[in-house]
Design a protein around this motif. Structure first.
Motif, PDB file in Angstrom:
ATOM      1  N   PRO A 181      -0.586   4.646   2.471  1.00  0.00           N
ATOM      2  CA  PRO A 181      -1.385   4.266   3.644  1.00  0.00           C
ATOM      3  C   PRO A 181      -1.718   5.476   4.507  1.00  0.00           C
ATOM      4  O   PRO A 181      -1.068   6.516   4.424  1.00  0.00           O
ATOM      5  CB  PRO A 181      -0.456   3.315   4.389  1.00  0.00           C
ATOM      6  CG  PRO A 181       0.917   3.823   4.061  1.00  0.00           C
ATOM      7  CD  PRO A 181       0.833   4.296   2.635  1.00  0.00           C
ATOM      8  N   ASP A 183       0.876  -1.170   0.000  1.00  0.00           N
ATOM      9  CA  ASP A 183       0.000   0.000   0.000  1.00  0.00           C
ATOM     10  C   ASP A 183       0.914   1.221   0.000  1.00  0.00           C
ATOM     11  O   ASP A 183       1.536   1.545   1.006  1.00  0.00           O
ATOM     12  CB  ASP A 183      -0.891  -0.014   1.248  1.00  0.00           C
ATOM     13  CG  ASP A 183      -1.927   1.112   1.241  1.00  0.00           C
ATOM     14  OD1 ASP A 183      -1.741   2.083   0.492  1.00  0.00           O
ATOM     15  OD2 ASP A 183      -2.907   0.997   2.003  1.00  0.00           O
ATOM     16  N   SER A 231      -4.791  -1.382   2.894  1.00  0.00           N
ATOM     17  CA  SER A 231      -4.711  -1.097   4.329  1.00  0.00           C
ATOM     18  C   SER A 231      -4.727  -2.356   5.183  1.00  0.00           C
ATOM     19  O   SER A 231      -5.490  -2.467   6.146  1.00  0.00           O
ATOM     20  CB  SER A 231      -5.836  -0.142   4.774  1.00  0.00           C
ATOM     21  OG  SER A 231      -5.527   0.428   6.028  1.00  0.00           O
ATOM     22  N   TRP A 242      -2.248  -4.275   7.625  1.00  0.00           N
ATOM     23  CA  TRP A 242      -1.040  -3.900   8.362  1.00  0.00           C
ATOM     24  C   TRP A 242      -0.295  -5.107   8.899  1.00  0.00           C
ATOM     25  O   TRP A 242      -0.876  -5.985   9.544  1.00  0.00           O
ATOM     26  CB  TRP A 242      -1.413  -2.961   9.513  1.00  0.00           C
ATOM     27  CG  TRP A 242      -1.853  -1.618   9.021  1.00  0.00           C
ATOM     28  CD1 TRP A 242      -3.055  -1.311   8.436  1.00  0.00           C
ATOM     29  CD2 TRP A 242      -1.107  -0.410   9.025  1.00  0.00           C
ATOM     30  NE1 TRP A 242      -3.094   0.008   8.085  1.00  0.00           N
ATOM     31  CE2 TRP A 242      -1.911   0.593   8.432  1.00  0.00           C
ATOM     32  CE3 TRP A 242       0.165  -0.063   9.479  1.00  0.00           C
ATOM     33  CZ2 TRP A 242      -1.479   1.906   8.287  1.00  0.00           C
ATOM     34  CZ3 TRP A 242       0.599   1.244   9.334  1.00  0.00           C
ATOM     35  CH2 TRP A 242      -0.225   2.215   8.750  1.00  0.00           C
TER      36      TRP A 242
END
Length: 327
Positions: free
Chosen positions: A46, A43, A211, A213
């Motif tokens: 982010p 990403d 998104s 993580w």
């Protein structure tokens, strides 16, 4: 993977194997005439989790013991002189003739906190345990959260009837998570997925999501890719044409349930003395057109066109095999 279709399950296992790991990975494959490409990507834009997300009241990370950070570079500062506080801690918390001792004592009384260590060389990474490199690492600051906040906001199901050690354990768990989140953000360990499907007889489709993580997020992204592909491949399987090939090399498409009475002839090649691959060579069939949607039937021996080396043996008559075969 909940699918009961072996061909779909086999493909999904390959996708999972190819996409699992670290960083960006892609896997492209063909299935029943369609081309699918599944990718795990970084990403590149982010959110800043410390500016864009809500966090427990009064919590934060203050890295002002590092020359590259102000107290409020990541979150609101700790409200104390962090470099001085760390010196005070490292010198056994002196109280006499130390001007800021009272302030620091009060901070410790009201907060759970932990040191944040940083390795800074061609990139930055942080943790709460420290690094081995004496030249490019050290204590960058602290992570902190008010003790009252842990209970008031019920972090990890904390409540006021808990003992002090239980509440402290939940505070420490939050601090560990907070620093881990900062580490992921610093290193760019934020992922997304993309799945593109090109069909010969319908509009192409493309889906993506971002998104995710850290390592757990990446694993979740792979699982979402598998779920999406499972739906698409099963839909293809349900719509696929199925062909049977008889001894004369003719093939015909079967729609719905297979009916032995409608089969042209009832004699099929035997493979008792011949290799299946040699038998196939004698059939007058357009292999490119059939691709892997063809079912070859030879006296109780069958195989898909896609993999001629894996032949499944069926004990019983051809009619019994056909009646038992599920589209």
């Amino acid at each position: 993977m909940d699918t009961t279709i072996k061909e779909v399950k086999d493909i999904l296992e390959q996708v999972k194997e190819q996409l699992s790991g670290y960083g960006e990975e892609s896997f492209e494959f063909d299935f029943l005439g369609a081309t699918h490409k599944a990718s795990i990507v970084y990403d590149t834009d982010p959110e800043n989790p410390f500016k864009d997300w809500d966090h427990p009241k009064g919590s934060g990370i203050d890295l002002s013991n590092h020359r590259g950070y102000r107290p409020d570079s990541i979150t609101e500062g700790a409200g104390i002189d962090v470099p001085e506080f760390l010196w005070w801690i490292g010198n056994d918390r002196p109280e006499e003739d130390y001007e800021e001792a009272e302030e620091f004592i009060q901070f410790e009384k009201e907060h759970f906190w932990t040191k944040v260590y940083m390795y800074d060389h061609g990139g930055r990474t942080v943790n709460i345990t420290g690094f081995d490199c004496r030249w490019d690492s050290g204590t960058a600051g602290i992570a902190f959260i008010p003790k009252a906040t842990v209970v008031e906001e019920g972090l990890y199901q904390a409540h006021e009837k808990m003992g002090e050690e239980q509440i402290e354990a939940r505070g420490e768990r939050f601090l560990e998570y907070h620093v881990e989140l900062l580490d992921q953000w610093m290193k760019g360990e934020v992922y997304g997925w993309d799945v593109e499907s090109e069909y010969p007889d319908q509009d192409d489709t493309s889906d993506s999501c971002y998104s995710y993580w850290g390592d757990q997020g990446r694993e979740a992204a792979v699982e979402e890719v598998l779920s999406l592909l499972e739906v698409r491949l099963e839909e293809q399987w349900e719509k696929k044409p199925t062909y049977l090939i008889n001894q004369n090399g003719n093939y015909f498409e079967v729609q719905g349930e297979l009916d032995p009475e409608k089969l042209p002839g009832c004699k099929f090649y035997t493979t008792q003395d011949l290799m299946l691959r040699e038998v196939v060579k004698d059939l007058n069939v357009d292999w490119e057109e059939l691709a892997d949607s063809a079912i070859l039937v030879f006296d109780g021996v069958w195989s898909t066109m896609k993999d001629m080396t894996e032949v499944t043996h069926f004990e019983g008559s051809v009619e019994d095999f056909i009646l038992g075969f599920e589209l």
